[in-house]
Design a protein around this motif. Structure first.
Motif, PDB file in Angstrom:
ATOM      1  N   LEU A 128      -5.236  -3.548  -4.140  1.00 25.19           N
ATOM      2  CA  LEU A 128      -4.319  -4.312  -3.253  1.00 25.19           C
ATOM      3  C   LEU A 128      -3.028  -3.266  -3.191  1.00 25.19           C
ATOM      4  O   LEU A 128      -2.582  -2.949  -1.835  1.00 25.19           O
ATOM      5  CB  LEU A 128      -3.872  -5.523  -3.602  1.00 25.19           C
ATOM      6  N   LEU A 129      -2.494  -2.602  -4.035  1.00 23.78           N
ATOM      7  CA  LEU A 129      -1.293  -1.796  -4.232  1.00 23.78           C
ATOM      8  C   LEU A 129      -1.645  -0.467  -3.412  1.00 23.78           C
ATOM      9  O   LEU A 129      -0.872   0.076  -2.695  1.00 23.78           O
ATOM     10  CB  LEU A 129      -1.112  -1.297  -5.627  1.00 23.78           C
ATOM     11  N   LEU A 130      -3.064   0.079  -3.668  1.00 23.84           N
ATOM     12  CA  LEU A 130      -3.310   1.297  -2.977  1.00 23.84           C
ATOM     13  C   LEU A 130      -3.611   1.017  -1.418  1.00 23.84           C
ATOM     14  O   LEU A 130      -3.325   2.010  -0.417  1.00 23.84           O
ATOM     15  CB  LEU A 130      -4.652   2.139  -3.536  1.00 23.84           C
ATOM     16  N   LEU A 131      -3.919  -0.149  -1.341  1.00 26.72           N
ATOM     17  CA  LEU A 131      -4.554  -0.300   0.226  1.00 26.72           C
ATOM     18  C   LEU A 131      -3.122  -0.662   0.874  1.00 26.72           C
ATOM     19  O   LEU A 131      -2.965  -0.514   2.142  1.00 26.72           O
ATOM     20  CB  LEU A 131      -4.983  -1.963   0.199  1.00 26.72           C
ATOM     21  N   PHE A 132      -2.001  -1.227   0.344  1.00 29.47           N
ATOM     22  CA  PHE A 132      -0.732  -1.141   0.890  1.00 29.47           C
ATOM     23  C   PHE A 132      -0.326   0.120   1.078  1.00 29.47           C
ATOM     24  O   PHE A 132       0.429   0.544   2.071  1.00 29.47           O
ATOM     25  CB  PHE A 132       0.553  -1.978  -0.026  1.00 29.47           C
ATOM     26  N   ARG A 133      -0.246   1.034   0.291  1.00 31.46           N
ATOM     27  CA  ARG A 133       0.084   2.403   0.372  1.00 31.46           C
ATOM     28  C   ARG A 133      -0.745   3.340   1.509  1.00 31.46           C
ATOM     29  O   ARG A 133      -0.233   3.874   2.504  1.00 31.46           O
ATOM     30  CB  ARG A 133      -0.164   3.140  -0.859  1.00 31.46           C
ATOM     31  N   THR A 149       2.110  -8.137  -1.475  1.00 27.56           N
ATOM     32  CA  THR A 149       1.247  -7.409  -2.178  1.00 27.56           C
ATOM     33  C   THR A 149       1.954  -7.438  -3.732  1.00 27.56           C
ATOM     34  O   THR A 149       1.184  -7.490  -4.570  1.00 27.56           O
ATOM     35  CB  THR A 149       1.526  -5.855  -1.653  1.00 27.56           C
ATOM     36  N   ALA A 150       3.280  -7.492  -3.784  1.00 30.95           N
ATOM     37  CA  ALA A 150       3.725  -7.504  -4.901  1.00 30.95           C
ATOM     38  C   ALA A 150       3.455  -8.890  -5.831  1.00 30.95           C
ATOM     39  O   ALA A 150       3.241  -9.026  -6.805  1.00 30.95           O
ATOM     40  CB  ALA A 150       5.364  -7.473  -5.134  1.00 30.95           C
ATOM     41  N   THR A 151       3.496 -10.017  -4.920  1.00 32.74           N
ATOM     42  CA  THR A 151       3.171 -11.197  -5.468  1.00 32.74           C
ATOM     43  C   THR A 151       1.946 -11.340  -6.122  1.00 32.74           C
ATOM     44  O   THR A 151       1.508 -11.923  -6.903  1.00 32.74           O
ATOM     45  CB  THR A 151       3.295 -12.484  -4.456  1.00 32.74           C
ATOM     46  N   ALA A 208      -0.149  -8.931  -6.840  1.00 28.38           N
ATOM     47  CA  ALA A 208      -0.126  -7.895  -7.864  1.00 28.38           C
ATOM     48  C   ALA A 208       0.175  -8.755  -9.406  1.00 28.38           C
ATOM     49  O   ALA A 208      -0.420  -8.787 -10.281  1.00 28.38           O
ATOM     50  CB  ALA A 208       0.556  -6.785  -7.741  1.00 28.38           C
ATOM     51  N   ARG A 209       1.555  -9.358  -8.942  1.00 29.02           N
ATOM     52  CA  ARG A 209       1.874 -10.085 -10.179  1.00 29.02           C
ATOM     53  C   ARG A 209       1.050 -11.321 -10.746  1.00 29.02           C
ATOM     54  O   ARG A 209       0.678 -11.588 -11.818  1.00 29.02           O
ATOM     55  CB  ARG A 209       3.357 -10.870  -9.601  1.00 29.02           C
ATOM     56  N   ASP A 210       0.446 -12.017  -9.647  1.00 34.21           N
ATOM     57  CA  ASP A 210      -0.692 -12.867  -9.983  1.00 34.21           C
ATOM     58  C   ASP A 210      -1.803 -12.437 -10.923  1.00 34.21           C
ATOM     59  O   ASP A 210      -2.408 -13.197 -11.700  1.00 34.21           O
ATOM     60  CB  ASP A 210      -1.073 -13.755  -8.829  1.00 34.21           C
ATOM     61  N   LEU A 211      -2.280 -11.524 -10.350  1.00 39.04           N
ATOM     62  CA  LEU A 211      -3.631 -10.643 -10.725  1.00 39.04           C
ATOM     63  C   LEU A 211      -3.527 -10.113 -12.223  1.00 39.04           C
ATOM     64  O   LEU A 211      -4.038 -10.232 -13.117  1.00 39.04           O
ATOM     65  CB  LEU A 211      -4.029  -9.570  -9.937  1.00 39.04           C
ATOM     66  N   PHE A 212      -2.356  -9.297 -12.260  1.00 43.04           N
ATOM     67  CA  PHE A 212      -1.837  -8.765 -13.643  1.00 43.04           C
ATOM     68  C   PHE A 212      -1.794  -9.886 -14.636  1.00 43.04           C
ATOM     69  O   PHE A 212      -2.121  -9.711 -15.800  1.00 43.04           O
ATOM     70  CB  PHE A 212      -0.748  -7.929 -13.551  1.00 43.04           C
ATOM     71  N   VAL A 260      -3.863 -13.305  -2.557  1.00 38.88           N
ATOM     72  CA  VAL A 260      -4.570 -12.028  -2.147  1.00 38.88           C
ATOM     73  C   VAL A 260      -4.906 -11.786  -1.045  1.00 38.88           C
ATOM     74  O   VAL A 260      -4.834 -10.793  -0.457  1.00 38.88           O
ATOM     75  CB  VAL A 260      -5.726 -12.150  -3.331  1.00 38.88           C
ATOM     76  N   VAL A 261      -5.150 -12.826  -0.306  1.00 42.94           N
ATOM     77  CA  VAL A 261      -5.679 -12.817   1.343  1.00 42.94           C
ATOM     78  C   VAL A 261      -4.659 -12.515   2.081  1.00 42.94           C
ATOM     79  O   VAL A 261      -4.883 -11.209   2.974  1.00 42.94           O
ATOM     80  CB  VAL A 261      -6.080 -14.194   1.784  1.00 42.94           C
ATOM     81  N   PRO A 262      -3.238 -12.710   2.014  1.00 43.50           N
ATOM     82  CA  PRO A 262      -2.334 -12.281   3.008  1.00 43.50           C
ATOM     83  C   PRO A 262      -2.040 -10.760   2.513  1.00 43.50           C
ATOM     84  O   PRO A 262      -1.735  -9.866   3.129  1.00 43.50           O
ATOM     85  CB  PRO A 262      -1.087 -13.162   2.581  1.00 43.50           C
ATOM     86  N   ALA A 263      -2.261 -10.419   0.999  1.00 49.47           N
ATOM     87  CA  ALA A 263      -1.834  -8.937   0.757  1.00 49.47           C
ATOM     88  C   ALA A 263      -3.158  -8.204   1.111  1.00 49.47           C
ATOM     89  O   ALA A 263      -2.754  -6.723   0.985  1.00 49.47           O
ATOM     90  CB  ALA A 263      -2.010  -9.084  -0.722  1.00 49.47           C
TER      91      ALA A 263
END
Length: 253
Positions: free
Chosen positions: A146-151, A210-212, A214-218, A226-229
């Protein structure tokens, strides 16, 4: 070879060209890796924060800093694109039997490799500070994705804006536009701790999703964000990727 195979080969050639620049400009690569680490330490220890955050602030802050890192640092790619335009490098590529857009794809792949390295470095520092990813291997890889997709989405916005700006000296002015996206988010603080109207703006920020997520998954606390991210970066890519390629194609005429 098919047209797609030629495009992939040309894009890989351009990627190798960008990676070769790393060996000649190692200082820039190191600075790009150290800058997010400095931000993490500054916000975590010097400035503080985390008003309203339950539990350890580093567990809240680190995923936000990872997302923030994916939004920042676009100027390197933007300047490289504009320099190629102004130094006649693009003109030389135009004379070659090269797939349209391979130069942009090669630059974006090199940027994504450096972004992945930046994530690993920052997570390593976070681990040393006490942060842990408790969601399991699948959730860990999902958060990275998700982080790399946002990047990737932010990168193509930057490439399009660089092609519009056309000159390296204008990139700094364009880069300023990224700062509101980064800091008007929940990367550093909870929206609930902000004024009501500001909190609403922050909640709608694509980076906040994306940040939220990532927090939930980590943390292994859920997947509802995840879906909106995924949807937000894909929507941005659907707009700016074709705009950038079309703009580049016009320059090649």
């Amino acid at each position: 070879m098919s047209t797609n195979a030629y495009a992939l080969t040309d894009s890989w050639t351009m990627t190798r060209r960008e990676l070769a620049h790393w060996a000649r400009q190692p200082v820039q690569v190191v600075v790009n890796l150290i800058f997010p680490v400095m931000l993490l330490l500054m916000f975590g220890y010097l400035i503080g924060g985390g008003r309203g955050v339950q539990g350890s602030y580093i567990d809240y802050l680190l995923p936000g800093m990872l997302a923030l890192t994916m939004a920042f640092g676009l100027e390197g790619t933007m300047i490289a694109v504009t320099q190629d335009l102004n130094k006649g490098v693009i003109d030389r590529f135009r004379s070659m039997p090269m797939a349209n857009g391979a130069v942009l794809v090669g630059r974006s792949v090199a940027d994504m490799l450096q972004s992945a390295l930046a994530l690993l470095v920052l997570m390593g520092v976070g681990y040393a500070l006490g942060w842990r990813a408790d969601g399991g291997p699948g959730a860990f890889l999902g958060a990275l994705g998700l982080l790399l997709l946002f990047r990737f989405a932010m990168l193509w916005i930057g490439i399009h804006l660089a092609l519009v700006a056309g000159k390296p000296e204008l990139v700094q002015a364009v880069q300023i536009l990224v700062w509101p996206i980064g800091f008007l988010s929940n990367a550093l603080a909870l929206p609930g701790a902000m004024p009501g109207w500001l909190g609403k703006v922050v909640e709608w920020n694509p980076m906040s999703h994306t940040a939220t997520a990532a927090r939930d998954l980590f943390g292994g606390t859920g997947t509802e964000h995840v879906v909106p991210a995924i949807v937000w970066p894909l929507a941005l890519l659907a707009v700016f990727f074709p705009l950038a390629v079309r703009r580049f194609a016009r320059l090649s005429r």
